[in-house]
Design a protein around this motif. Sequence first.
Motif, short mmCIF file in Angstrom:
data_model
loop_
_atom_site.label_atom_id
_atom_site.label_comp_id
_atom_site.label_asym_id
_atom_site.label_seq_id
_atom_site.Cartn_x
_atom_site.Cartn_y
_atom_site.Cartn_z
N PRO A 185 50.96 122.03 -18.09
CA PRO A 185 52.01 122.16 -17.07
C PRO A 185 51.57 122.89 -15.81
O PRO A 185 52.13 122.63 -14.74
CB PRO A 185 53.10 122.95 -17.81
CG PRO A 185 52.91 122.61 -19.24
CD PRO A 185 51.42 122.49 -19.42
N SER A 186 50.58 123.77 -15.93
CA SER A 186 50.15 124.50 -14.74
C SER A 186 49.39 123.60 -13.76
O SER A 186 49.18 123.99 -12.61
CB SER A 186 49.26 125.68 -15.13
OG SER A 186 48.06 125.22 -15.73
N LEU A 187 48.98 122.42 -14.22
CA LEU A 187 48.26 121.49 -13.34
C LEU A 187 49.20 120.58 -12.57
O LEU A 187 48.77 119.87 -11.67
CB LEU A 187 47.29 120.63 -14.18
CG LEU A 187 46.22 121.40 -14.96
CD1 LEU A 187 45.35 120.43 -15.75
CD2 LEU A 187 45.36 122.25 -14.03
N VAL A 188 50.48 120.57 -12.94
CA VAL A 188 51.44 119.71 -12.25
C VAL A 188 51.71 120.29 -10.85
O VAL A 188 51.95 121.50 -10.71
CB VAL A 188 52.76 119.62 -13.04
CG1 VAL A 188 53.77 118.74 -12.31
CG2 VAL A 188 52.49 119.08 -14.44
N PRO A 189 51.68 119.49 -9.79
CA PRO A 189 51.99 120.00 -8.44
C PRO A 189 53.37 120.64 -8.41
O PRO A 189 54.32 120.15 -9.05
CB PRO A 189 51.94 118.74 -7.58
CG PRO A 189 51.03 117.81 -8.32
CD PRO A 189 51.27 118.08 -9.78
N PRO A 190 53.53 121.76 -7.69
CA PRO A 190 54.82 122.48 -7.67
C PRO A 190 55.99 121.62 -7.24
O PRO A 190 57.09 121.74 -7.80
CB PRO A 190 54.56 123.62 -6.68
CG PRO A 190 53.07 123.82 -6.68
CD PRO A 190 52.50 122.46 -6.90
N VAL A 191 55.80 120.74 -6.25
CA VAL A 191 56.91 119.91 -5.79
C VAL A 191 57.36 118.95 -6.90
O VAL A 191 58.57 118.81 -7.16
CB VAL A 191 56.50 119.13 -4.53
CG1 VAL A 191 57.59 118.14 -4.13
CG2 VAL A 191 56.21 120.08 -3.37
N ALA A 192 56.39 118.29 -7.56
CA ALA A 192 56.75 117.36 -8.63
C ALA A 192 57.42 118.08 -9.79
O ALA A 192 58.40 117.59 -10.36
CB ALA A 192 55.48 116.64 -9.12
#
Length: 331
Positions: free
Chosen positions: A133-140
Amino acid sequence: MTTTLPSRTAEPATRPAPAKGRGGVRGRNRKWVILFLAPWAIGMTVFFVYPLLATVYFSFTNYNGLDTADFVGLRNFVYLFTGDPVVKTAAYNTLWLVVVLTVLRVAFGLGVASVLARVTTGNSLLRTLCYLPSLVPPVAATLTFVFVFNPGTGPVNSVLGWFGIDGPLWFNDPSLSKPALTLLTLWGSGEIMIIILAAILDVPKDLYEAAQLDGAGAVMQFRKITLPTIAPVLLFGVVNSVIFALQYFTQAIVAGSVASGSADMVGNSQIMGYPNNSTLTFPVWLYQQGFRAYHMGYASAMAVVLFIVSFAFTAILIRQLRAGNSEEARS
């Protein structure tokens, strides 16, 4: 037959030769060092030193980004601390996030890391799943959370409805918008978790074996061995979380914009801090003043204050770390 011995006065004339060679090597090495450091020095000057000095200069001016900057002294700082009616709300929201996010982020990372350190089957898969989950872009990630916690169509409230519970409004409720953002941040705190996990796995095993021989249980081992050993890493997590919360921007502005329904196709929104300024953080208000109202001088003053607060928090925590290490070394 007599033998002529070399005079002592001739020796100093032959010694400078190797010294000159060493000096030449040092000179060449120094040039290589400067050459390799040059890209860093140029980047540091262009992307940090110059913007920092320019921000400090513009903080004492009335500047809109286009016209000539007019020097106004401390007027921007006076208005920031005494005249701005919204900045107090933004500062309170940021302080709330600093306290809550710092405590929960480190505690959550420590808890998950402690569990993963004891798992022996499928540990690689579990660690990967917790870190992803830490790799998911903040906006997405923020868009996903807003839709998941949508009070009308989101799956969270649908599941609560199965048990007869009326789901809350989440991002549309001023009292729950910041807790919802906290859940979003905890979900994506895989970086701090993996750092703490590495520190736990690095604790010497013989310490636990000696403690078991003395009859210490799992809780006592965690308190007396694990926590003191990984204390520097936990303090790093605190410093990292404080800086992260002070710069909390993307998630707050995206969640408020999407929840209010005012975001257009490219993500622009005319409403910030929805609902009722509960997601209006200090960096969001800084952005509003600088890039929406074009009060670049006032926004620079806000940036200077934010930088000083971040630097003070970091300096205090590092000083506490050094004091703790000194006491540990003396004991």
